[in-house]
Write a protein that holds these residues in place. Sequence first.
Motif, short mmCIF file in Angstrom:
data_model
loop_
_atom_site.label_atom_id
_atom_site.label_comp_id
_atom_site.label_asym_id
_atom_site.label_seq_id
_atom_site.Cartn_x
_atom_site.Cartn_y
_atom_site.Cartn_z
N ASP A 14 0.82 -1.22 0.00
CA ASP A 14 0.00 0.00 0.00
C ASP A 14 0.85 1.27 0.00
O ASP A 14 0.55 2.24 0.70
CB ASP A 14 -0.96 0.02 1.20
N ASN A 15 1.94 1.24 -0.74
CA ASN A 15 2.83 2.39 -0.88
C ASN A 15 3.48 2.85 0.42
O ASN A 15 3.78 4.03 0.58
CB ASN A 15 2.12 3.57 -1.56
N LYS A 16 3.65 1.93 1.36
CA LYS A 16 4.34 2.28 2.60
C LYS A 16 4.99 1.03 3.20
O LYS A 16 4.59 -0.10 2.92
CB LYS A 16 3.40 2.94 3.60
N PHE A 17 6.00 1.28 4.02
CA PHE A 17 6.69 0.20 4.72
C PHE A 17 5.99 -0.08 6.04
O PHE A 17 5.42 0.81 6.66
CB PHE A 17 8.14 0.60 5.02
N HIS A 18 6.03 -1.34 6.44
CA HIS A 18 5.59 -1.68 7.79
C HIS A 18 6.48 -2.79 8.34
O HIS A 18 7.21 -3.45 7.61
CB HIS A 18 4.11 -2.07 7.82
N ASP A 19 6.42 -2.96 9.64
CA ASP A 19 7.24 -3.94 10.33
C ASP A 19 6.65 -5.33 10.18
O ASP A 19 5.44 -5.50 9.99
CB ASP A 19 7.34 -3.62 11.82
N LYS A 20 7.54 -6.32 10.30
CA LYS A 20 7.12 -7.71 10.38
C LYS A 20 7.52 -8.22 11.76
O LYS A 20 8.59 -7.87 12.27
CB LYS A 20 7.76 -8.55 9.29
N LEU A 21 6.65 -8.99 12.36
CA LEU A 21 6.93 -9.59 13.66
C LEU A 21 7.45 -11.00 13.47
O LEU A 21 7.01 -11.72 12.56
CB LEU A 21 5.66 -9.62 14.52
N ILE A 22 8.38 -11.38 14.32
CA ILE A 22 8.88 -12.75 14.35
C ILE A 22 8.21 -13.42 15.54
O ILE A 22 8.25 -12.90 16.66
CB ILE A 22 10.42 -12.78 14.52
N MET A 23 7.58 -14.55 15.28
CA MET A 23 6.90 -15.30 16.33
C MET A 23 7.39 -16.74 16.29
O MET A 23 7.80 -17.23 15.23
CB MET A 23 5.37 -15.25 16.14
N SER A 24 7.32 -17.42 17.43
CA SER A 24 7.72 -18.82 17.46
C SER A 24 6.98 -19.57 18.56
O SER A 24 6.41 -18.97 19.48
CB SER A 24 9.23 -18.97 17.65
N ILE A 25 7.01 -20.89 18.42
CA ILE A 25 6.54 -21.79 19.47
C ILE A 25 7.57 -22.90 19.59
O ILE A 25 8.10 -23.37 18.58
CB ILE A 25 5.11 -22.33 19.18
N LEU A 26 7.86 -23.29 20.81
CA LEU A 26 8.82 -24.35 21.09
C LEU A 26 8.08 -25.61 21.51
O LEU A 26 6.96 -25.55 22.04
CB LEU A 26 9.79 -23.92 22.20
N ARG A 27 8.73 -26.75 21.32
CA ARG A 27 8.11 -28.03 21.67
C ARG A 27 7.62 -28.04 23.12
O ARG A 27 6.51 -28.47 23.40
CB ARG A 27 9.10 -29.18 21.45
N ASP A 28 8.44 -27.54 24.06
CA ASP A 28 8.01 -27.60 25.47
C ASP A 28 6.84 -26.67 25.76
O ASP A 28 6.07 -26.91 26.68
CB ASP A 28 9.17 -27.39 26.44
N GLU A 29 6.66 -25.61 24.96
CA GLU A 29 5.48 -24.75 25.12
C GLU A 29 4.25 -25.43 24.52
O GLU A 29 3.14 -25.32 25.05
CB GLU A 29 5.70 -23.41 24.40
N TRP A 30 4.42 -26.14 23.43
CA TRP A 30 3.34 -26.86 22.77
C TRP A 30 2.83 -28.00 23.65
O TRP A 30 1.64 -28.23 23.74
CB TRP A 30 3.84 -27.40 21.43
N ASN A 31 3.74 -28.67 24.35
CA ASN A 31 3.35 -29.80 25.20
C ASN A 31 2.43 -29.39 26.34
O ASN A 31 1.70 -30.22 26.86
CB ASN A 31 4.59 -30.50 25.78
N VAL A 32 2.47 -28.11 26.72
CA VAL A 32 1.66 -27.68 27.86
C VAL A 32 0.38 -26.95 27.46
O VAL A 32 -0.40 -26.58 28.30
CB VAL A 32 2.47 -26.77 28.84
N ARG A 33 0.15 -26.77 26.19
CA ARG A 33 -1.07 -26.04 25.80
C ARG A 33 -2.28 -26.94 25.80
O ARG A 33 -2.28 -28.09 25.90
CB ARG A 33 -0.90 -25.32 24.46
#
Length: 175
Positions: A156-175
């Motif tokens: 859209d004729n402008k710059f914007h930021d990108k976020l880096i997100m992650s999930i780890l195995r030990d976080e997945w095991n507890v959800r």
Amino acid sequence: MDISIFLKPLSIQNVTPFYTWLNDPEAIKYSLSLFQSLNTKENIDEWYISVINDSKNYNRGIFLSNSDIPIGYAGICNISITNKLGEYFIFIGDRNQWGKGFGTQVTKMIVDAGFEELNLNRIMLTVSEPNYAAIKAYKNAGFKIEGRMRQACYRDNKFHDKLIMSILRDEWNVR
């Protein structure tokens, strides 16, 4: 009638909806930059064939339980067996299916496959900051924001930021 989602490998017969989706500026707005230039049937066919024949990445078509026509695709690319990590992606091209919670559902299904089938320890992604619906879906699936790439995307004729997100195995095991 409750409609659910299922994932399966894409086949050449599933290419047709991609012709419409990849020529829809709203559908591809925050997607893969490559999508901005895939606008002919020939370009899309070449890209699509490379996707369905790619054995190094985990690609799945997204289907509604009552249909053989995909609404998008998702998976994990850039898989490192040595480091046990990969990068999650999702593209729901059928805008009629947006806002129904399918993004969160598919994200959880692909993350499960990443940890259970692919034996990964870390799954990451990048997301355009204005893509609020995607960020919400990723958080609902257990991803955490771990960084920011400043002015990494131009739309859209402008710059914007990108976020880096992650999930780890030990976080997945507890959800």
